[in-house]
Motif scaffolding. Structure first.
Motif, PDB file in Angstrom:
ATOM      1  N   LEU A   1       0.827   1.742  -2.023  1.00  0.00           N
ATOM      2  CA  LEU A   1       1.375   2.804  -1.187  1.00  0.00           C
ATOM      3  C   LEU A   1       0.692   2.807   0.181  1.00  0.00           C
ATOM      4  CD1 LEU A   1       3.144   5.378  -0.866  1.00  0.00           C
ATOM      5  CD2 LEU A   1       1.187   6.656  -1.743  1.00  0.00           C
ATOM      6  N   LEU A   2      -0.622   2.659   0.180  1.00  0.00           N
ATOM      7  CA  LEU A   2      -1.368   2.643   1.435  1.00  0.00           C
ATOM      8  C   LEU A   2      -1.014   1.420   2.279  1.00  0.00           C
ATOM      9  CD1 LEU A   2      -4.865   3.881   0.203  1.00  0.00           C
ATOM     10  CD2 LEU A   2      -3.179   5.161   1.520  1.00  0.00           C
ATOM     11  N   LYS A   3      -0.763   0.281   1.633  1.00  0.00           N
ATOM     12  CA  LYS A   3      -0.344  -0.917   2.369  1.00  0.00           C
ATOM     13  C   LYS A   3       1.011  -0.674   3.049  1.00  0.00           C
ATOM     14  CE  LYS A   3      -2.734  -4.565  -0.213  1.00  0.00           C
ATOM     15  NZ  LYS A   3      -2.567  -5.701  -1.135  1.00  0.00           N
ATOM     16  N   GLN A   4       1.931  -0.043   2.343  1.00  0.00           N
ATOM     17  CA  GLN A   4       3.234   0.265   2.920  1.00  0.00           C
ATOM     18  C   GLN A   4       3.086   1.207   4.119  1.00  0.00           C
ATOM     19  OE1 GLN A   4       5.478   1.856  -0.342  1.00  0.00           O
ATOM     20  NE2 GLN A   4       5.822  -0.127  -1.301  1.00  0.00           N
ATOM     21  N   GLN A   5       2.256   2.221   3.953  1.00  0.00           N
ATOM     22  CA  GLN A   5       2.026   3.159   5.045  1.00  0.00           C
ATOM     23  C   GLN A   5       1.397   2.446   6.241  1.00  0.00           C
ATOM     24  OE1 GLN A   5      -0.285   6.331   3.329  1.00  0.00           O
ATOM     25  NE2 GLN A   5       1.503   7.370   2.492  1.00  0.00           N
TER      26      GLN A   5
END
Length: 152
Positions: free
Chosen positions: A95-99
């Protein structure tokens, strides 16, 4: 008449009797708003038989810490818990990579907009710099006659 003396207890004596800490005894006394019968030297508070009976009833019915049921945790349970935590943290990382990718795009767009604004600002300044020169030329033309401007 002779007064009958009843036994009084200090907070520390009550703690020893019920095998609890003095702090626990003090908390119980404050929680139940129990009042001392008298105050002795060094501000020692003495409680009567009624307080003793009330604490006895409470602490005899209260299960001891050693009597609490505890279940042993097997290695398999620990491994399952850790694997579940790893899975949750992996999902969080994704999720953090996508953000982060979204933020990178936003930064790139912001940089492009800033470049465009800077170019527009430079063009505007160049045009405003040329305008005074044009005004000067038109004023010079007005000072001289038509024939002078035609040959010069």
């Amino acid at each position: 008449m002779v007064k009958s003396k009843s036994k009084t207890y200090t907070t520390s004596e009550l703690a020893k009797i019920f095998n609890i800490s003095v702090v626990s005894a003090s908390r119980y006394i404050v929680k139940h708003n129990l009042k001392p019968v008298k105050t002795g030297s060094h501000n020692a508070k003495y409680y009567d038989q009624a307080v003793y009976q009330q604490m006895k009833k409470y602490y005899l019915n209260k299960p001891k810490a050693s009597e609490k049921q505890s279940h042993s945790v097997s290695k398999d349970d620990i491994i399952e818990q850790l694997q579940a935590r790893i899975k949750d943290q992996s999902a969080t990382i994704e999720l953090l990579k996508q953000q982060l990718a979204i933020k990178d795009e936003q930064i790139s767009t912001a940089n492009q907009i800033a470049d465009q604004a800077q170019k527009l600002d430079l063009t505007t300044h160049k045009q405003t710099d040329k305008q005074p020169q044009l005004i000067e030329k038109s004023e010079n033309l007005k000072e001289h006659g038509f024939l002078y401007n035609l040959f010069h």
